[in-house]
Design an enzyme around this catalytic site. Structure first.
Site, mmCIF file in Angstrom:
data_model
loop_
_atom_site.group_PDB
_atom_site.id
_atom_site.type_symbol
_atom_site.label_atom_id
_atom_site.label_comp_id
_atom_site.label_asym_id
_atom_site.label_seq_id
_atom_site.Cartn_x
_atom_site.Cartn_y
_atom_site.Cartn_z
ATOM 1 N N GLU A 250 33.317 -12.887 45.439
ATOM 2 C CA GLU A 250 33.277 -13.814 44.315
ATOM 3 C C GLU A 250 31.817 -13.898 43.859
ATOM 4 O O GLU A 250 30.920 -14.097 44.685
ATOM 5 C CB GLU A 250 33.777 -15.188 44.754
ATOM 6 C CG GLU A 250 33.807 -16.230 43.648
ATOM 7 C CD GLU A 250 34.230 -17.600 44.188
ATOM 8 O OE1 GLU A 250 34.864 -18.352 43.440
ATOM 9 O OE2 GLU A 250 33.898 -17.910 45.359
ATOM 10 N N GLU B 237 32.105 -24.663 32.296
ATOM 11 C CA GLU B 237 32.882 -25.463 33.236
ATOM 12 C C GLU B 237 32.288 -26.856 33.396
ATOM 13 O O GLU B 237 31.073 -27.017 33.525
ATOM 14 C CB GLU B 237 32.910 -24.763 34.593
ATOM 15 C CG GLU B 237 33.671 -25.548 35.636
ATOM 16 C CD GLU B 237 33.724 -24.801 36.951
ATOM 17 O OE1 GLU B 237 34.100 -25.425 37.954
ATOM 18 O OE2 GLU B 237 33.377 -23.607 36.968
#
Length: 249
Positions: A116, A207
């Site tokens: 990730e 975000e």
């Protein structure tokens, strides 16, 4: 950020995972965050997009992404490509006004190995790399990025619950427009032993988490920046973007 939630939010099993803030002010750690099965994904005007459930996001023509968020919960708005690429050059410009926990970043996954990764261009009141191990730094695209690595153990991932590595480049000077030469980051990571695998999705994301703010960003493709410099301890490695190599140690 002012504070990040240490509670691991696992809304449901899905193929998308995000790094979540901690709720305790005294705990600044990197943890994963996972989207719900009702998150909206798809393709629009040549771009892959992901919008979290309940998020106030709009994906428009020409790589345009707008987001407004406030209150409790998570708002995730991302636009990009699926699959990703090692050689992509991302351009972006617009406005980003966070109030609290928030990221403006490139975000993606690889498999074999399962990784990730984030390239953080700006953030709210908390540096998302806190709690990770600093490996070095890379100079690219007009700025210096600190490179971090951390291990997620039995955490949600695009392959279900797994143990995997997170890689981070965090820009020291925040910005809301510019060029991101991905190969420069990926080459710098590799020189530090941080290797990627086969690319899954690769998006530019806005975000917010238990915060408020707004953003209006246009994402596109650009021209590579030719050279990066990676520093780790006393060793300096210089490597070029696609089109040539220049390595020294």
């Amino acid at each position: 950020m002012v504070s990040f939630y240490s509670l691991l939010l696992i809304w449901a099993a899905t193929a998308t995972v995000w790094a979540a803030p901690s709720k305790m002010e005294e705990k600044h750690e990197l943890v994963a965050r996972q989207s719900t099965p009702t998150d909206e994904t798809g393709f629009s005007n040549g771009y892959f997009y992901l919008i979290s459930v309940g998020a106030n996001c709009t994906v428009g023509p020409g790589g345009r992404l707008t987001a407004i968020w406030s209150g409790n919960g998570s708002s995730i708005c991302g636009i990009g490509w699926n699959p990703g690429s090692a050689n992509r050059v991302i351009t972006y410009s617009g406005t980003y006004i966070p109030n609290g926990n928030s990221y403006l970043a490139v975000y993606g996954w690889t498999t074999n190995p399962l990784i990730e990764y984030y390239i953080i261009e700006s953030f709210g009141t908390y540096n998302p790399s806190s709690g990770a191990t600093m490996k070095g730094s890379v100079v690219t695209d007009g700025g210096t990025y600190d490179i971090f690595q951390t291990t997620r153990v039995n955490a949600p991932s695009i392959q279900g619950t797994a143990t995997f590595q997170q890689y981070w480049s965090v820009r020291r000077t925040k910005r809301t427009s510019g060029t991101i030469t991905l190969a420069n980051h990926f080459n710098a990571w590799a020189s530090l032993g941080m290797h990627l695998g086969t690319f899954n999705y690769q998006i530019f994301v806005v975000e917010g988490y238990f915060s408020s703010g707004s953003a209006s960003i246009t994402v596109g493709s650009g021209t590579p920046t030719p050279t990066t410099t990676t520093t780790s301890g006393l060793q300096t490695t210089t490597s070029s973007a696609p089109g040539g190599e220049n390595v020294k140690s």
